[in-house]
Design a protein around this motif. Sequence first.
Motif, short mmCIF file in Angstrom:
data_model
loop_
_atom_site.label_atom_id
_atom_site.label_comp_id
_atom_site.label_asym_id
_atom_site.label_seq_id
_atom_site.Cartn_x
_atom_site.Cartn_y
_atom_site.Cartn_z
N ASP A 34 0.85 -1.18 0.00
CA ASP A 34 0.00 0.00 0.00
C ASP A 34 0.88 1.24 0.00
O ASP A 34 1.09 1.88 1.03
CB ASP A 34 -0.91 -0.02 1.23
N PHE A 96 0.74 5.40 5.39
CA PHE A 96 0.34 6.00 4.12
C PHE A 96 0.20 7.51 4.27
O PHE A 96 0.49 8.26 3.34
CB PHE A 96 -0.98 5.39 3.65
N GLU A 185 -1.51 -5.14 1.40
CA GLU A 185 -2.96 -5.12 1.22
C GLU A 185 -3.49 -6.20 0.29
O GLU A 185 -4.70 -6.30 0.10
CB GLU A 185 -3.41 -3.76 0.72
N ARG A 207 -7.26 -7.35 -3.55
CA ARG A 207 -7.13 -6.81 -2.19
C ARG A 207 -7.88 -7.72 -1.23
O ARG A 207 -8.99 -8.16 -1.53
CB ARG A 207 -7.69 -5.39 -2.10
N SER A 303 -6.96 -0.87 3.20
CA SER A 303 -6.44 0.48 3.03
C SER A 303 -7.17 1.41 4.01
O SER A 303 -8.22 1.96 3.70
CB SER A 303 -6.65 0.96 1.59
#
Length: 340
Positions: A34, A96, A185, A207, A303
């Motif tokens: 990710d 992230f 992910e 995913r 995510s």
Amino acid sequence: MALRPPVQPMLAQAVETIPPPGVLRDPAYEQKFDGHRMLVFTPTGPGGRVLLQTRRGALVQDRFPDLVAAAQQLPDGLVLDGEALVWDPEAGALSFEGLQRRAAARARTAPALAARLPAYYVAFDILQADGTELLTLPYRERRRRLEVLFSARALTAPWSLCPMTTDVVKAREWLESWTDVSGVEGLVVKGMSQRYLPNYRGWSKIRRRDTTEAVIGAITGTLTRPQLLILGRRDHTGRLRAVGRTVPLRPEQSRQVAEQLTAAEPGHPWEGVRFAASWGSRDVLDATLVRPDSVAEISVDRSIDRGGVYRHPLRFQRLRLDVEVVDVPAFGQGPAAAAG
């Protein structure tokens, strides 16, 4: 001729499950991280410099001075394809949000930010070596050369070789267990005989998805015909916090949900709140608040930002009339198991 940016990367199309045997000849499975897609170009001659290109073709080497400095470990005339990641030492996990901050940094602030949020690079393909383009070689040969590069150069952090297997049993294990690790992910499926085709969706990505619950706090559309749901969870203080929105409801789902919706009363926790149309977007949804007393079962991927907000749209599965709002996982718990 040597590759020069912008080079359009090869892409993957989303699929729900690992393709069954026989659908793809000689499949290979890579772990999907990710991060931000990034191509790394090392100089092809004296006076050249390291270039870092995003998926959309922008050059961002001034925002990642740590990766540029680490490229001294790499040979000249090289082009790598992979994912940039960022480690947050305070959280002890990949971040992230930290990566977003790094990607948006200005040149003068980038070094200080790099010291606090170091970048890493997971390489999964090699597009050029010694100034020679490799796009027409099959993936198995490109992968072999990538492995030789890492071995011969004894590459260490921030450079990492993306895990790959041709064993579908191991791939399924990765999808179930490795996706519990922050930053992983899912899977990308490739054909061992595939050439590298820029801007072509010739790979597949899966995913991991989990089923969980959230509270319906707002909708778009009308009370009699909701279009999508805006969902929330309560934090440790009891305040309802938005965690994401669903994809548009199918007609039968819309009718099912409409039967349970009631207009919001004064004092709704989201009064005055504006909801982004998507994660990170400035577009705002035209939302209608509803009484937050209905629970939706949803399908979610991995995510999710550090605060507990899902970055991709959620999929409504059904109403959970047997679940009370107090039984819904708390804000920040991520894709916790379904209640009951």
